[in-house]
Design an enzyme around this catalytic site. Structure first.
Site, PDB file in Angstrom:
ATOM      1  N   ASN A 248       2.939  -0.203   5.965  1.00 40.05           N
ATOM      2  CA  ASN A 248       4.142   0.572   6.300  1.00 40.05           C
ATOM      3  C   ASN A 248       3.970   1.470   7.531  1.00 40.05           C
ATOM      4  O   ASN A 248       4.958   1.810   8.185  1.00 40.05           O
ATOM      5  CB  ASN A 248       4.619   1.391   5.094  1.00 40.05           C
ATOM      6  CG  ASN A 248       3.542   2.277   4.506  1.00 40.05           C
ATOM      7  OD1 ASN A 248       2.364   2.115   4.808  1.00 40.05           O
ATOM      8  ND2 ASN A 248       3.936   3.220   3.669  1.00 40.05           N
ATOM      9  N   THR A 274      -2.137  -7.506   6.921  1.00 34.77           N
ATOM     10  CA  THR A 274      -1.569  -8.737   7.474  1.00 34.77           C
ATOM     11  C   THR A 274      -0.209  -8.447   8.098  1.00 34.77           C
ATOM     12  O   THR A 274       0.038  -8.771   9.262  1.00 34.77           O
ATOM     13  CB  THR A 274      -1.438  -9.814   6.385  1.00 34.77           C
ATOM     14  OG1 THR A 274      -2.743 -10.125   5.892  1.00 34.77           O
ATOM     15  CG2 THR A 274      -0.813 -11.075   6.941  1.00 34.77           C
ATOM     16  N   ASP A 326      -3.610  -0.388  -5.230  1.00 35.82           N
ATOM     17  CA  ASP A 326      -4.655  -0.616  -6.226  1.00 35.82           C
ATOM     18  C   ASP A 326      -5.939  -1.196  -5.639  1.00 35.82           C
ATOM     19  O   ASP A 326      -7.013  -1.049  -6.227  1.00 35.82           O
ATOM     20  CB  ASP A 326      -4.135  -1.564  -7.318  1.00 35.82           C
ATOM     21  CG  ASP A 326      -3.005  -0.945  -8.125  1.00 35.82           C
ATOM     22  OD1 ASP A 326      -2.884   0.289  -8.096  1.00 35.82           O
ATOM     23  OD2 ASP A 326      -2.262  -1.703  -8.777  1.00 35.82           O
ATOM     24  N   THR A 327      -5.822  -1.859  -4.489  1.00 33.69           N
ATOM     25  CA  THR A 327      -7.020  -2.415  -3.849  1.00 33.69           C
ATOM     26  C   THR A 327      -8.067  -1.330  -3.608  1.00 33.69           C
ATOM     27  O   THR A 327      -9.276  -1.593  -3.671  1.00 33.69           O
ATOM     28  CB  THR A 327      -6.651  -3.072  -2.507  1.00 33.69           C
ATOM     29  OG1 THR A 327      -5.668  -4.074  -2.737  1.00 33.69           O
ATOM     30  CG2 THR A 327      -7.867  -3.699  -1.844  1.00 33.69           C
ATOM     31  N   GLY A 328      -7.607  -0.116  -3.357  1.00 32.09           N
ATOM     32  CA  GLY A 328      -8.528   0.983  -3.102  1.00 32.09           C
ATOM     33  C   GLY A 328      -9.424   1.285  -4.278  1.00 32.09           C
ATOM     34  O   GLY A 328     -10.583   1.682  -4.108  1.00 32.09           O
ATOM     35  N   GLU A 343      -6.157   7.113   0.165  1.00 31.38           N
ATOM     36  CA  GLU A 343      -4.825   7.518  -0.303  1.00 31.38           C
ATOM     37  C   GLU A 343      -4.184   6.283  -0.895  1.00 31.38           C
ATOM     38  O   GLU A 343      -3.984   5.284  -0.208  1.00 31.38           O
ATOM     39  CB  GLU A 343      -4.000   8.080   0.860  1.00 31.38           C
ATOM     40  CG  GLU A 343      -2.697   8.726   0.404  1.00 31.38           C
ATOM     41  CD  GLU A 343      -1.531   7.764   0.427  1.00 31.38           C
ATOM     42  OE1 GLU A 343      -1.136   7.313  -0.680  1.00 31.38           O
ATOM     43  OE2 GLU A 343      -1.043   7.446   1.508  1.00 31.38           O
ATOM     44  N   ARG A 376       7.432   4.240   1.308  1.00 27.65           N
ATOM     45  CA  ARG A 376       6.553   5.306   1.784  1.00 27.65           C
ATOM     46  C   ARG A 376       5.832   5.904   0.594  1.00 27.65           C
ATOM     47  O   ARG A 376       6.439   6.126  -0.454  1.00 27.65           O
ATOM     48  CB  ARG A 376       7.364   6.388   2.506  1.00 27.65           C
ATOM     49  CG  ARG A 376       8.045   5.906   3.765  1.00 27.65           C
ATOM     50  CD  ARG A 376       9.177   6.821   4.227  1.00 27.65           C
ATOM     51  NE  ARG A 376       8.880   8.228   4.068  1.00 27.65           N
ATOM     52  CZ  ARG A 376       9.497   9.011   3.165  1.00 27.65           C
ATOM     53  NH1 ARG A 376      10.420   8.519   2.375  1.00 27.65           N
ATOM     54  NH2 ARG A 376       9.173  10.274   3.095  1.00 27.65           N
ATOM     55  N   CYS A 377       4.550   6.185   0.771  1.00 27.07           N
ATOM     56  CA  CYS A 377       3.785   6.803  -0.316  1.00 27.07           C
ATOM     57  C   CYS A 377       4.380   8.151  -0.700  1.00 27.07           C
ATOM     58  O   CYS A 377       4.309   8.565  -1.856  1.00 27.07           O
ATOM     59  CB  CYS A 377       2.322   6.967   0.093  1.00 27.07           C
ATOM     60  SG  CYS A 377       1.465   5.408   0.335  1.00 27.07           S
ATOM     61  N   ARG A 530       4.303  13.285   4.742  1.00 24.87           N
ATOM     62  CA  ARG A 530       2.950  13.322   5.286  1.00 24.87           C
ATOM     63  C   ARG A 530       3.067  13.834   6.720  1.00 24.87           C
ATOM     64  O   ARG A 530       3.489  13.129   7.620  1.00 24.87           O
ATOM     65  CB  ARG A 530       2.315  11.925   5.279  1.00 24.87           C
ATOM     66  CG  ARG A 530       0.859  11.919   5.739  1.00 24.87           C
ATOM     67  CD  ARG A 530       0.317  10.511   5.830  1.00 24.87           C
ATOM     68  NE  ARG A 530       0.944   9.733   6.890  1.00 24.87           N
ATOM     69  CZ  ARG A 530       0.554   9.753   8.174  1.00 24.87           C
ATOM     70  NH1 ARG A 530      -0.448  10.530   8.546  1.00 24.87           N
ATOM     71  NH2 ARG A 530       1.173   9.018   9.070  1.00 24.87           N
TER      72      ARG A 530
END
Length: 575
Positions: A248, A274, A326-328, A343, A376-377, A530
């Site tokens: 994003n 990607t 979730d990859t984090g 984050e 957006r987070c 942010r």
């Protein structure tokens, strides 16, 4: 074109020397600045010259250059992605990756397709790099970092300032990529690039200040010691930083990792998402044009299934800065003994008290919940409103939602397609769950491909998925509460803890609620956000590890080294 010769505005011999960390092109007395005779840049430059004293002319040349860059950026609209200045980053229809100071094709012979969210057709292709190419990048980064760490701070800052100027100068083609790769509205895409340039420049200046200071300690401040030891401490680089930004904000959240890493003396390996990879590659080319040493900056593209774990578990990585989902969590479990900055999303709650300015609340809910289609987070993800004012607030929000434009990003619409079909399907699943369980739809649910019309869901209950899960789309639930404690409880029951907000006219209540909310940041009488980019930005619980923001990122990407001087006998300084 009318001409304005910079020699006319260069400081005389007796003028103060300009700051050494500024690019030489900004105060070169032979540099020709050309403005159209009717351009606002020329008028601004001439006005500055007439009003400035000779002693200020050296600084003035910098300001004139800024005006020039602004005008050139306006005329840059005709440059398309992968053409002109950026021609060397693409081979046919496949964009190259960046390693060891040059643009390269992968030996894999494979590519990764980037699908336009609006057309749902392949827009771009990038190289599918191999693990061996990752190894070579890491080796080059390690060598380059050692030399870079011995580069004076002011020289590092000079190159960052130069990269920032080039980035802003070429905002149009980079913004074009953002529009086509992630369906970001045109105006917002340009804003992201300009903001990124500002972030890089600010980081350069902040880094010179932070890293130019150290500590001096004496031993006799601790009980039982004489003053026989002097301790000198300074901040030194970690080594090679792996930066992984999200789709994003693939430019802004990339430079928020790249710039602090570089000013601190680190090398950087960027793995862009990607969707957003081509925009990131264009951004990296701006750093290439600025003249950074080869091997110091790399940009690896490819499939996460093939090089993702290999990158994050690579022994050459000394720090990982990741923004995503979730990859984090998986990365944090595999990364080993390296510092992590992460984050990972949020379910940002908006608590609305009875005394709140409901017009202000409605404006912020719509802006906070639906900007960039809610992707957006820091978007408002759930509204927790006191029952007594809920009806009025919902009507005000409905009226504003009805005015939102829906369509393609090229038309600068408020609501544009979400990034992928899988994202749209996930959002639809949350909506259908809420419908089955009795939520009130304030608008008719409508979807065409990846384009989802904005929906406000009233009378949402805790047993609905939308009450807890992050939709990352233009869907906003409203939960009616009977007490402030109920709102705080719902906020704190979430696995997330990124940001939240509270609306009230009572500052004492606002502070008490802020203290009680388990989130990294609480906004009072404004939607979550942010930024500005030098503000601390962090999450609690599943929302992340560590803190971002320019200063915090610089500190996080360094470590402390101490040198202790042992005196043969105690020595006390006398006045």
């Amino acid at each position: 074109m009318g001409g304005l010769n910079a020699a006319a505005v260069v400081a005389p011999a007796h003028a103060p020397q300009v700051h050494p960390w500024l690019p030489s092109s900004l105060y070169n007395p032979t540099h020709q600045l050309s403005f159209s005779s009717s351009s606002p840049s020329r008028a601004c430059a001439l006005s500055l010259i007439r009003c400035s004293a000779p002693s200020k002319l050296s600084r003035l040349s910098v300001r004139v250059e800024a005006a020039l860059i602004a005008e050139r950026a306006l005329s840059d609209d005709s440059i398309m992605a992968g053409t002109g200045t950026f021609e060397e980053i693409v081979d046919g229809e496949i964009f190259k990756y960046y390693a060891d100071g040059g643009w390269r094709k992968s030996s894999s012979g494979k590519s990764v397709a980037i699908v336009n969210p609006t057309t749902r057709k392949t827009q771009y292709k990038v190289q599918a790099c191999t693990q061996e190419e990752v190894n070579k990048v890491m080796e080059a980064a390690k060598v380059a970092q050692k030399a870079w760490a011995r580069t004076p701070l002011w020289k590092r800052a000079e190159l960052l300032h130069r990269a920032a100027a080039i980035l802003k100068e070429h905002k149009a083609p980079i913004a074009e990529c953002l529009v086509k790769e992630i369906a970001k509205p045109s105006k917002d895409a340009v804003t992201e690039v300009v903001r990124s340039g500002d972030l890089v420049s600010y980081t350069a200046e902040e880094g010179v200040r932070i890293l130019g200071e150290g500590k001096f300690l004496v031993s006799d401040s601790f009980p039982g010691n004489e003053r026989s030891k002097y301790c000198l401490t300074s901040k030194i680089p970690l080594g090679v930083i792996l930066a992984i930004p999200p789709f994003n904000y693939p430019v802004n959240l990339a430079v928020s990792k790249i710039a602090p890493a570089l000013i601190a003396g680190n090398a950087i390996v960027l793995k862009p998402p990607t969707q957003g990879a081509v925009a990131a590659l264009h951004m990296v080319h701006c750093f290439h044009l600025a003249g950074f040493p080869k091997g110091l900056i790399s940009c690896i593209t490819g499939k996460g299934s093939e090089i993702g774990d290999f990158l994050t578990m690579h022994p050459g990585v000394n720090c990982i800065s990741f923004t995503g989902g979730d990859t984090g969590v998986a990365i944090s479990k595999k990364a080993g003994m390296v510092p992590l900055q992460m984050e990972l999303g949020g379910k940002d709650a908006c608590i609305v008290l009875e005394d709140a300015d409901l017009d202000l609340v409605a404006a912020n809910i719509v802006k906070g919940g639906f900007s960039y289609s809610g992707q957006r987070c820091t978007a408002v993800k759930v509204v927790l409103v006191m029952e007594s004012v809920a009806d009025v607030l919902v009507e005000k929000v409905k009226a504003k939602v009805a005015k939102l434009s829906v369509g393609p990003p090229e038309d600068d619409c408020d609501i544009t397609p979400v990034v992928s079909e899988s994202s749209a399907n996930f959002i639809e699943g949350l909506v259908m769950d809420a419908k089955e369980k009795g939520a009130t739809f304030c608008q008719e649910y409508k979807r065409e491909g990846n384009l989802i019309w904005p929906v406000l869901l009233d009378h949402v209950r805790p047993d609905m998925r939308i009450a807890w899960e992050e939709p990352f789309g233009p869907v906003l639930p409203v939960i009616r509460i009977s007490s402030v404690d109920e709102g705080i409880h719902h906020c704190n029951a979430s696995n997330f803890g990124l940001q939240g907000c509270v609306f009230t006219r009572d500052i004492n209540k606002a502070i008490m609620i802020s203290d009680a909310m388990e989130t990294g940041t609480v906004q009072i009488n404004s939607a979550p956000a942010r930024g500005p980019d030098h503000f601390p930005f962090q999450g609690l619980k599943d929302s992340g590890i560590g803190s971002q923001g320019i200063t915090n990122s610089i500190n996080m990407m360094t470590k402390i080294k101490s040198t202790v001087i042992n005196l043969p006998s105690p020595s006390y300084t006398m006045g």
